[in-house]
Design a protein around this motif. Sequence first.
Motif, PDB file in Angstrom:
ATOM      1  N   LEU A  49       0.825  -1.208   0.000  1.00  0.00           N
ATOM      2  CA  LEU A  49       0.000   0.000   0.000  1.00  0.00           C
ATOM      3  C   LEU A  49       0.861   1.260   0.000  1.00  0.00           C
ATOM      4  O   LEU A  49       0.348   2.368  -0.104  1.00  0.00           O
ATOM      5  CB  LEU A  49      -0.890   0.031   1.254  1.00  0.00           C
ATOM      6  N   ILE A  50       2.170   1.077   0.155  1.00  0.00           N
ATOM      7  CA  ILE A  50       3.060   2.213   0.402  1.00  0.00           C
ATOM      8  C   ILE A  50       3.505   2.901  -0.880  1.00  0.00           C
ATOM      9  O   ILE A  50       3.444   4.108  -1.017  1.00  0.00           O
ATOM     10  CB  ILE A  50       4.273   1.736   1.231  1.00  0.00           C
ATOM     11  N   ASP A  51       3.989   2.118  -1.827  1.00  0.00           N
ATOM     12  CA  ASP A  51       4.457   2.695  -3.089  1.00  0.00           C
ATOM     13  C   ASP A  51       4.307   1.644  -4.188  1.00  0.00           C
ATOM     14  O   ASP A  51       3.687   0.609  -3.969  1.00  0.00           O
ATOM     15  CB  ASP A  51       5.905   3.202  -2.977  1.00  0.00           C
ATOM     16  N   PHE A  55       9.864  -4.312  -4.586  1.00  0.00           N
ATOM     17  CA  PHE A  55      10.739  -4.655  -3.460  1.00  0.00           C
ATOM     18  C   PHE A  55       9.963  -4.680  -2.137  1.00  0.00           C
ATOM     19  O   PHE A  55      10.109  -5.595  -1.333  1.00  0.00           O
ATOM     20  CB  PHE A  55      11.889  -3.637  -3.391  1.00  0.00           C
ATOM     21  N   VAL A  56       9.103  -3.659  -1.938  1.00  0.00           N
ATOM     22  CA  VAL A  56       8.300  -3.612  -0.704  1.00  0.00           C
ATOM     23  C   VAL A  56       7.347  -4.810  -0.665  1.00  0.00           C
ATOM     24  O   VAL A  56       7.174  -5.458   0.368  1.00  0.00           O
ATOM     25  CB  VAL A  56       7.530  -2.272  -0.600  1.00  0.00           C
ATOM     26  N   LEU A  59       9.225  -7.833   0.404  1.00  0.00           N
ATOM     27  CA  LEU A  59       9.494  -7.829   1.850  1.00  0.00           C
ATOM     28  C   LEU A  59       8.258  -8.312   2.615  1.00  0.00           C
ATOM     29  O   LEU A  59       8.355  -9.128   3.531  1.00  0.00           O
ATOM     30  CB  LEU A  59       9.875  -6.426   2.331  1.00  0.00           C
ATOM     31  N   LEU A 144      13.663  -1.380  10.151  1.00  0.00           N
ATOM     32  CA  LEU A 144      13.005  -0.870   8.946  1.00  0.00           C
ATOM     33  C   LEU A 144      11.754  -1.689   8.599  1.00  0.00           C
ATOM     34  O   LEU A 144      10.711  -1.124   8.266  1.00  0.00           O
ATOM     35  CB  LEU A 144      14.003  -0.900   7.779  1.00  0.00           C
ATOM     36  N   ASP A 147       8.967  -0.818  10.981  1.00  0.00           N
ATOM     37  CA  ASP A 147       8.400   0.492  10.623  1.00  0.00           C
ATOM     38  C   ASP A 147       7.518   0.391   9.381  1.00  0.00           C
ATOM     39  O   ASP A 147       6.473   1.042   9.288  1.00  0.00           O
ATOM     40  CB  ASP A 147       9.520   1.512  10.371  1.00  0.00           C
ATOM     41  N   LEU A 148       7.973  -0.424   8.431  1.00  0.00           N
ATOM     42  CA  LEU A 148       7.205  -0.631   7.203  1.00  0.00           C
ATOM     43  C   LEU A 148       5.831  -1.222   7.527  1.00  0.00           C
ATOM     44  O   LEU A 148       4.806  -0.807   6.970  1.00  0.00           O
ATOM     45  CB  LEU A 148       7.992  -1.596   6.318  1.00  0.00           C
ATOM     46  N   ALA A 151       3.677   1.351   9.075  1.00  0.00           N
ATOM     47  CA  ALA A 151       3.213   2.283   8.040  1.00  0.00           C
ATOM     48  C   ALA A 151       2.045   1.676   7.262  1.00  0.00           C
ATOM     49  O   ALA A 151       1.044   2.353   7.000  1.00  0.00           O
ATOM     50  CB  ALA A 151       4.360   2.644   7.096  1.00  0.00           C
TER      51      ALA A 151
END
Lengths: 358, 358
Positions: A49-51, A55-56, A59, A144, A147-148, A151
Amino acid sequence: MTTCNGAGTTAKPDRSETGQEGQYTDLSDIIRPVGHEMALVEEWLVTNLIDDSPFVGDLLAQIFQAGGKRIRPLISLLGSKASLTDSKDDVAHSEMSRLHIILAVLTELIHSASLVHDDVIDAASTRRGQETVNKRFNDKLAVLLGDLLFAQASICLARIMNPVVVGIYGQVLGDLCSGEIGQMRQQFVCRVDWDAYILKSINKTASLIAAGAHSGAILNARPDNVVAGLKDYGVNLGVCFQIVDDLLDVTGSAQQTGKPVGNDLRNGLLTAPALYVLERNDTSSQRLVELINKRAVQTDEGVEEALAIIRKSGGVEQAQALALSYGAKAKSSLSVLPDSESKQALIAMVDYVLVRSN
Amino acid sequence: MTTCNGAGTTAKPDRSETGQEGQYTDLSDIIRPVGHEMALVEEWLVTNLIDDSPFVGDLLAQIFQAGGKRIRPLISLLGSKASLTDSKDDVAHSEMSRLHIILAVLTELIHSASLVHDDVIDAASTRRGQETVNKRFNDKLAVLLGDLLFAQASICLARIMNPVVVGIYGQVLGDLCSGEIGQMRQQFVCRVDWDAYILKSINKTASLIAAGAHSGAILNARPDNVVAGLKDYGVNLGVCFQIVDDLLDVTGSAQQTGKPVGNDLRNGLLTAPALYVLERNDTSSQRLVELINKRAVQTDEGVEEALAIIRKSGGVEQAQALALSYGAKAKSSLSVLPDSESKQALIAMVDYVLVRSN
């Protein structure tokens, strides 16, 4: 190993009576009323949902393919569904289902984020039988990734567009930190303070479970007593869950729990069974204090001796009784709800938690 | 040292012309329109919203007594005030002031949380001339403190009770992670990609500044063009801020910036001045690539040579021009606002950012 004998109120026989292992470890009956929604939760959990970077997404896939029983989203979805009664509500539920799924997802995201960061804080090397992120990679990536996940949860929370639910989850994040700090400050402190123990358990464990359990009823605009009943269910089930976690630290095996036996004791954390021994102030209790104060529990021999004292001194049985009492309170909190398949599943969830082995 | 010559549009002479240092480093003129509110922000920052333990309050006090210029809450409060025009609005602003202060506070909380976690991720040992939390204590406490600040921010966000603002800050948290991941993946990669550089700068720096700049106008229910103008101001100022940060890594001193010169280069991060040198593909550029590829920038001699190349090859001047162009865009974005003391302060803020030395 049965954690709490006689916990079941359903027709199924207790495992300690039948000698059959694993009967209660199967969540499939409990999942049934929300099976479709749980499949959607899995899809959402790995949706970036972030970008727009793959890669995200990768993860997220790594984190959620590592396992997890999804107990929190399951409770959240069952709470949403059990708070509904008639056919009119069923229509409303169908219309609101996307929001309820997002709610379930964000509950698991916050849980996963806090686990990843807790493993850094506790320098844990195994979780669910697998290497932790901090062990497999390093603390930096674990920070990280946590935090991801927070977010992702925040973006889910924003999509729900309900200020009351935002407030509930804001407080959950505070409670998680408060619980972690409370636990950190009580490490290796041999003082029996049940109020502090219950408060820590509510903050660290029950707050998030309770948020999931009753937020769906808020989205469904159910009456206050229904919302309060589901919240009480979550708080009591959460404390019960924490006590069973404590029991597994004493009675479980590394194979079952996915982490070393006596892990809490090694870290100087006083579990419920240990507290019961300590409050007696007898010879066993004094020896346990000595092992903790001298940090002998950090050695293999020391922790084995401490565990043996707790097992022999009746601490396990007393903690089992405490877990059962919280389980019973969780079940009775549901009396405000009309009978339904989802309500029965929430009741069965209490039994599952009481006899779970990991 | 002047960062960007000729940046000022106010009556004050540029420091490079007068030889006087520090004229623009004084924020007092910019703070004046919101001086009362900024004092309240300081009180809120150290207020424990999580629980009733004095320990959490002490942790917050330690974090916020360590300094910080509070640029983000300042921009947030000025944006709120500048979006108002007539006396009727002034009354509304007075009524809404508590929400605007909470908005400013949460902006600083998120900034501080991300700094604490960034320092763990980057294994940084100094920040603002002081030891970082991870260096002074350890990674574990730094993770917990960062989470604590995020939790405080979430509780603030919930109190604002505005779903649109919740959405904006949810995305900010995602952008911060996205920026950090983007930066991590580009370490020691000598490819000139200005789009990636600007995107990373928006995610890491501009997104939060922009959220603060325009969320107050949303709370004030201002027209879309006012909201958009303040958002554009924040995005452009944020990118400008990041470019100046990059410049300080090349031209600043450890005494000024509170962190070692060439810190970004040592970590394999391509700053704007370095990108300008690299895109030339001449002898200087090739030597810079060699120093980065061979990790020579991680040594004192290597980083000194790399910095000397960047300083001599005009990379600094080109980056200054880029920062100025973003500063100019930030100022022109404010044209939708009526003139006011707060609008003038937002314009002066651009000049402050352009010539700041830390």
